[in-house]
Scaffold this motif. Sequence first.
Motif, mmCIF file in Angstrom:
data_model
loop_
_atom_site.group_PDB
_atom_site.id
_atom_site.type_symbol
_atom_site.label_atom_id
_atom_site.label_comp_id
_atom_site.label_asym_id
_atom_site.label_seq_id
_atom_site.Cartn_x
_atom_site.Cartn_y
_atom_site.Cartn_z
ATOM 1 N N THR A 152 0.832 -1.206 0.000
ATOM 2 C CA THR A 152 0.000 0.000 0.000
ATOM 3 C C THR A 152 0.863 1.251 0.000
ATOM 4 O O THR A 152 0.635 2.186 -0.772
ATOM 5 N N ARG A 153 1.871 1.269 0.869
ATOM 6 C CA ARG A 153 2.749 2.440 0.956
ATOM 7 C C ARG A 153 3.443 2.704 -0.372
ATOM 8 O O ARG A 153 3.451 3.823 -0.884
ATOM 9 N N ALA A 159 4.461 10.496 9.705
ATOM 10 C CA ALA A 159 3.065 10.929 9.666
ATOM 11 C C ALA A 159 2.211 10.151 10.660
ATOM 12 O O ALA A 159 1.245 10.674 11.214
ATOM 13 N N ALA A 160 2.577 8.894 10.900
ATOM 14 C CA ALA A 160 1.824 8.058 11.837
ATOM 15 C C ALA A 160 2.304 8.217 13.276
ATOM 16 O O ALA A 160 1.690 7.687 14.198
ATOM 17 N N GLY A 161 3.416 8.919 13.456
ATOM 18 C CA GLY A 161 3.942 9.109 14.807
ATOM 19 C C GLY A 161 4.702 7.911 15.333
ATOM 20 O O GLY A 161 4.745 7.669 16.540
ATOM 21 N N VAL A 162 5.274 7.139 14.426
ATOM 22 C CA VAL A 162 6.093 5.987 14.831
ATOM 23 C C VAL A 162 7.469 6.151 14.200
ATOM 24 O O VAL A 162 7.660 6.939 13.281
ATOM 25 N N GLY A 163 8.425 5.391 14.681
ATOM 26 C CA GLY A 163 9.776 5.482 14.148
ATOM 27 C C GLY A 163 9.940 4.688 12.862
ATOM 28 O O GLY A 163 9.229 3.703 12.630
ATOM 29 N N PRO A 164 10.896 5.094 12.014
ATOM 30 C CA PRO A 164 11.123 4.369 10.772
ATOM 31 C C PRO A 164 11.643 2.947 10.988
ATOM 32 O O PRO A 164 11.357 2.063 10.181
ATOM 33 N N LEU A 181 -1.360 -0.312 14.417
ATOM 34 C CA LEU A 181 -2.656 0.226 14.004
ATOM 35 C C LEU A 181 -2.529 1.667 13.520
ATOM 36 O O LEU A 181 -3.179 2.069 12.552
ATOM 37 N N LYS A 182 -1.684 2.471 14.167
ATOM 38 C CA LYS A 182 -1.473 3.853 13.733
ATOM 39 C C LYS A 182 -0.901 3.893 12.315
ATOM 40 O O LYS A 182 -1.317 4.694 11.479
ATOM 41 N N LEU A 183 0.063 3.032 12.057
ATOM 42 C CA LEU A 183 0.696 3.000 10.740
ATOM 43 C C LEU A 183 -0.286 2.526 9.675
ATOM 44 O O LEU A 183 -0.359 3.106 8.589
ATOM 45 N N LEU A 184 -1.066 1.515 9.970
ATOM 46 C CA LEU A 184 -2.085 1.046 9.029
ATOM 47 C C LEU A 184 -3.076 2.163 8.726
ATOM 48 O O LEU A 184 -3.407 2.421 7.568
ATOM 49 N N LEU A 186 -5.396 1.821 5.576
ATOM 50 C CA LEU A 186 -5.775 0.412 5.733
ATOM 51 C C LEU A 186 -6.611 0.266 6.999
ATOM 52 O O LEU A 186 -6.325 0.890 8.016
ATOM 53 N N ARG A 187 -7.656 -0.548 6.916
ATOM 54 C CA ARG A 187 -8.515 -0.808 8.066
ATOM 55 C C ARG A 187 -8.418 -2.272 8.429
ATOM 56 O O ARG A 187 -8.544 -3.141 7.563
ATOM 57 N N LEU A 188 -8.259 -2.536 9.687
ATOM 58 C CA LEU A 188 -8.233 -3.898 10.177
ATOM 59 C C LEU A 188 -9.627 -4.239 10.664
ATOM 60 O O LEU A 188 -10.231 -3.478 11.417
#
Length: 103
Positions: free
Chosen positions: A18-19, A32-37, A56-59, A64-66
């Motif tokens: 997707t990315r 953008a998701a607030g997580v580290g690379p 879940l933040k990255l999805l 993307l929806r789980l």
Amino acid sequence: MLLPVTTVAELGMLLRATRKSQGVRLDDAAGAAGVGPVFAGEFERGKESVQFDLALKLLQELGLRLQVDVPDSALPLFKQLQETGLRPLPKRTSRKPAKDAAS
């Protein structure tokens, strides 16, 4: 399209596909998701011990929806739990013995 996901590796592959299809760089998606690379890369490669809340933040950031296929018999209890909530977990106590101050 709904796809069955049975492993962390499959979920990571869907995230990467997707990315890349959106032309988004890994570090940009992570930021953008607030997580580290590093986390984002490990998730895409299927690391099984990823933090689920960060996953879940990255999805969500990439659209993307789980979804969970829940049996109908569990829905009344789920709705009740949504209304009443759950008791918080008790604080963990350290299993390590305290260091002697004289040492």
